[in-house]
Design an enzyme around this catalytic site. Structure first.
Site, short mmCIF file in Angstrom:
data_model
loop_
_atom_site.label_atom_id
_atom_site.label_comp_id
_atom_site.label_asym_id
_atom_site.label_seq_id
_atom_site.Cartn_x
_atom_site.Cartn_y
_atom_site.Cartn_z
N ARG A 127 0.85 -1.20 0.00
CA ARG A 127 0.00 0.00 0.00
C ARG A 127 0.88 1.23 0.00
O ARG A 127 1.70 1.41 0.89
CB ARG A 127 -0.91 0.01 1.23
CG ARG A 127 -2.10 0.99 1.09
CD ARG A 127 -2.86 1.14 2.40
NE ARG A 127 -2.08 1.93 3.32
CZ ARG A 127 -1.96 1.69 4.63
NH1 ARG A 127 -2.59 0.69 5.20
NH2 ARG A 127 -1.21 2.47 5.38
N GLU A 146 4.95 7.17 2.19
CA GLU A 146 5.76 5.94 2.30
C GLU A 146 5.05 4.85 1.54
O GLU A 146 3.90 4.99 1.12
CB GLU A 146 5.90 5.51 3.77
CG GLU A 146 4.56 5.20 4.41
CD GLU A 146 4.61 4.16 5.51
OE1 GLU A 146 5.65 3.50 5.69
OE2 GLU A 146 3.59 3.97 6.17
N ASN A 148 4.13 0.72 2.10
CA ASN A 148 4.11 -0.38 3.07
C ASN A 148 4.15 -1.68 2.31
O ASN A 148 3.25 -1.98 1.54
CB ASN A 148 2.85 -0.30 3.92
CG ASN A 148 2.84 0.95 4.77
OD1 ASN A 148 3.59 1.07 5.73
ND2 ASN A 148 2.03 1.92 4.38
N SER A 153 -2.51 -2.60 6.10
CA SER A 153 -3.83 -2.94 6.62
C SER A 153 -4.95 -2.09 6.04
O SER A 153 -4.72 -1.18 5.26
CB SER A 153 -3.82 -2.82 8.15
OG SER A 153 -3.47 -1.53 8.51
N LYS A 288 12.32 3.08 4.90
CA LYS A 288 12.39 4.52 4.60
C LYS A 288 13.76 4.87 3.99
O LYS A 288 13.87 5.81 3.19
CB LYS A 288 12.12 5.33 5.86
CG LYS A 288 10.63 5.57 6.11
CD LYS A 288 10.00 4.70 7.11
CE LYS A 288 8.51 4.88 7.21
NZ LYS A 288 7.86 3.74 7.85
N LYS A 347 12.73 10.38 10.23
CA LYS A 347 12.11 9.04 10.27
C LYS A 347 13.11 7.92 10.50
O LYS A 347 14.07 7.78 9.75
CB LYS A 347 11.42 8.77 8.93
CG LYS A 347 10.28 9.68 8.62
CD LYS A 347 9.56 9.17 7.37
CE LYS A 347 8.25 9.87 7.20
NZ LYS A 347 7.46 9.22 6.14
N GLU A 351 7.81 0.90 11.45
CA GLU A 351 6.48 0.94 10.88
C GLU A 351 5.44 1.01 11.99
O GLU A 351 5.75 0.74 13.14
CB GLU A 351 6.22 -0.33 10.07
CG GLU A 351 7.15 -0.56 8.91
CD GLU A 351 6.96 0.45 7.80
OE1 GLU A 351 5.81 0.89 7.60
OE2 GLU A 351 7.94 0.80 7.15
N GLY A 352 4.22 1.32 11.60
CA GLY A 352 3.12 1.18 12.55
C GLY A 352 2.67 2.48 13.18
O GLY A 352 1.76 2.50 13.99
N ARG A 433 -7.53 7.76 5.19
CA ARG A 433 -7.48 7.88 6.65
C ARG A 433 -7.35 9.35 6.99
O ARG A 433 -6.65 10.09 6.30
CB ARG A 433 -6.29 7.12 7.21
CG ARG A 433 -6.42 5.60 7.09
CD ARG A 433 -5.14 4.92 7.50
NE ARG A 433 -4.05 5.36 6.63
CZ ARG A 433 -2.77 5.17 6.89
NH1 ARG A 433 -2.40 4.55 8.00
NH2 ARG A 433 -1.85 5.59 6.06
P1 ADP Z 1 4.69 4.40 9.44
O1 ADP Z 1 5.40 3.35 8.66
O2 ADP Z 1 4.97 4.36 10.88
O3 ADP Z 1 3.23 4.47 9.11
P2 ADP Z 1 4.86 6.95 8.02
O4 ADP Z 1 5.99 7.35 7.14
O5 ADP Z 1 3.60 6.59 7.32
O6 ADP Z 1 5.37 5.77 8.98
O7 ADP Z 1 4.58 8.11 9.06
C1 ADP Z 1 3.51 8.03 10.01
C2 ADP Z 1 2.60 9.24 9.90
O8 ADP Z 1 3.37 10.45 10.04
C3 ADP Z 1 1.90 9.36 8.56
O9 ADP Z 1 0.71 8.61 8.55
C4 ADP Z 1 1.67 10.87 8.46
O10 ADP Z 1 0.52 11.25 9.20
C5 ADP Z 1 2.88 11.46 9.17
N1 ADP Z 1 3.94 11.78 8.18
C6 ADP Z 1 4.95 10.96 7.78
N2 ADP Z 1 5.73 11.56 6.86
C7 ADP Z 1 5.22 12.78 6.66
C8 ADP Z 1 5.58 13.88 5.83
N3 ADP Z 1 6.65 13.82 5.02
N4 ADP Z 1 4.81 14.98 5.88
C9 ADP Z 1 3.72 15.05 6.71
N5 ADP Z 1 3.34 14.06 7.53
C10 ADP Z 1 4.07 12.93 7.51
MG MG Z 2 4.55 2.15 7.14
MG MG Z 3 2.38 4.98 7.34
#
Ligand code: ADP
Ligand code: MG
Ligand code: MG
Length: 457
Positions: A127, A146, A148, A153, A288, A347, A351-352, A433
């Site tokens: 996803r 990102e 996944n 999920s 990442k 970052k 994950e999660g 979401r």
């Molecule tokens: P994970 O693998 O933990 O889901 P993400 O990269 O999706 O990691 O980051 C988690 C959350 O942080 C995202 O769902 C988003 O709300 C916020 N986020 C992550 N990267 C960004 C970004 N570059 N700009 C704005 N919000 C971000």
């Molecule tokens: Mg993720």
């Molecule tokens: Mg995410």
């Protein structure tokens, strides 16, 4: 500026909002849009509805379609990266030095390469997540947050969320708006790919094993995919890591048996956190760090040597990603982050949800890691600035209030490769979401974001 088809007088009508909350709760429970905590083998039968927005959120059609169209390219990219040991080794070299979890996953990957992969079939369910950036030039653009590649999920629940919001809009008297909610069925798309891979595996007796958490927060999401498989007369078993450790073995042809049953496919709904493993998975392509390395000039071209269109379409979704490797380039990243921390997200390889670092805390972490390779556990990313929409977030046991909200669009992808040939490569549906703008991070399971539907405008 994206305008909201939900009129202000509806958003502010207190009595109606009260009624609509009941509509969401009822519809979500009827459809098993549920999030709860079930211990495998226990008889937990108290459930609550999954967290929801009261109204769907506007998403411009062109950006929505862009996200769907680029998905098959991302599927190919993930598959090609996962087979490119040289690239992975180079991209992750600095990360592996300081991040034990990624290092251990990498050593499993090396071991598999050394022993030779006896499986000619690969199934990928992923996803890719985006936010709509309205940051710089006034326009709105699709930016990848990102991808996944493990345990992605909400394919199940998002197959039912359109029904909930259609019902809400009808009750609110917004029949024209209701038509802007698209059908969506990732559960069917994911199950189709699992079923096809099961068929190619070629054993009637073999089962599909869902590898699940000890405490299953999101079992109803799994169930929609699982039921699609049972409907095709494909047997599904659910097991935890510990169960596989105890009751699993590989035969001389490296076929997996668990509790005496041959397993054609392992569907990982777990295994993305260090605490999932004891001492004994591959989602390296979805790290990442790899995401950051892909933004370097020439890297996408390595994976699509004769498809400049795919390269351009993928690259258009990238926002700025910066290395923190030791050396001048990494030093420049640190200086840039310290000068404007609110423009970035720091970052780690996790994950999660809830793992990222924002604002002033970025300075603390980078200051602490000054001069040490500890900083290479992270990458730095431009913070995407989506336009906020007013909505109500419903979550069992929480007060409901009008909030300024930010949304994240996910697109499901499924592929199957047999030897060198792609036998299936599809976009399997979408997910929206939404969270309150006061939270920087966190997904649905982390208790921050809630389920939503795009309202195509
Ligand atoms: P994970 O693998 O933990 O889901 P993400 O990269 O999706 O990691 O980051 C988690 C959350 O942080 C995202 O769902 C988003 O709300 C916020 N986020 C992550 N990267 C960004 C970004 N570059 N700009 C704005 N919000 C971000
Ligand atoms: Mg993720
Ligand atoms: Mg995410």
């Amino acid at each position: 500026m994206v305008s909201n088809p939900i009129p202000e007088e509806v958003l502010m009508n207190e009595a109606l909002i009260q009624d609509l909350q009941e509509v969401v709760r009822g519809a979500a429970l009827l459809l098993s849009c549920r999030l709860d905590y079930t211990v495998l083998g226990s008889n937990a039968d108290v459930v609550s509805y999954a967290p929801f927005t009261l109204f769907p959120t506007p998403v411009p059609r062109d950006l929505f379609e862009q996200a769907l169209q680029v998905q098959t390219h991302f599927n190919l990219l993930v598959d090609r990266i996962s087979q490119d040991a040289e690239f992975l080794e180079r991209a992750l070299a600095s990360t592996i030095e300081v991040d034990d979890f990624t290092a251990r996953l990498f050593s499993i990957y090396r071991q598999v390469l050394k022993e030779g992969c006896s499986q000619s079939l690969a199934l990928g369910l992923n996803r890719s997540d985006y936010m709509l950036d309205s940051g710089k030039d006034g326009g709105t653009s699709l930016k990848q947050i990102e991808i996944n590649t493990i345990a992605a999920s909400f394919g199940g629940l998002s197959s039912r969320t359109p029904i909930v919001h259609r019902h809400v809009l009808k009750v609110a008297g917004l029949l024209d708006v209701e038509k802007k909610i698209l059908d969506n069925n990732p559960a069917a798309g994911l199950a189709k790919a699992i079923a096809k891979a099961w068929e190619l595996y070629g054993s009637e007796r073999a089962v599909v094993m869902f590898l699940v958490e000890n405490v299953q927060v999101n079992i109803y999401d799994h169930r929609y995919v699982e039921n699609e498989l049972w409907n095709r007369n494909i047997a599904v078993i659910r097991r935890r890591f510990a169960d596989v450790y105890k009751g699993g073995f590989l035969d001389q042809d490296k076929r997996l048996f668990v509790d005496g049953r041959e397993v054609a496919i392992v569907y990982f709904r777990n295994g993305y956190m260090p605490q999932n493993y004891t001492e004994q998975g591959a989602h390296l392509a979805g790290t990442k760090k790899v995401q950051q390395e892909l933004t370097r000039p020439g890297v996408l071209e390595r994976f699509f040597p004769d498809n400049p269109t795919a390269v351009a379409q993928i690259r258009a979704t990238f926002t700025g990603l910066y290395t923190l490797d030791m050396g001048e380039e990494g030093d420049r990243t640190v200086a840039m982050a310290l000068a404007n921390p609110e423009h970035f997200v720091l970052k780690p390889q996790r994950e999660g949800g809830g793992n990222n670092i924002y604002g002033g805390e970025i300075c603390q972490v980078l200051d602490k890691a000054r001069g040490s390779p500890d900083r290479t556990a992270y990458i730095l990313m431009d913070k995407v600035q989506p336009q906020a929409t007013k909505n109500y977030l419903l979550r069992s046991g929480c007060a409901v209030k009008l909030s300024s909200c930010l949304s994240e669009l996910g697109v499901f992808g499924a592929y199957i490769r047999q030897d060198k040939r792609m036998v299936l490569n599809e976009c399997a549906g979408h997910l929206l979401r939404t969270k309150s703008a006061e939270h920087s991070d966190g997904g649905v399971a982390a208790g921050v974001a809630v389920l939503d539907n795009p309202l195509i405008v």
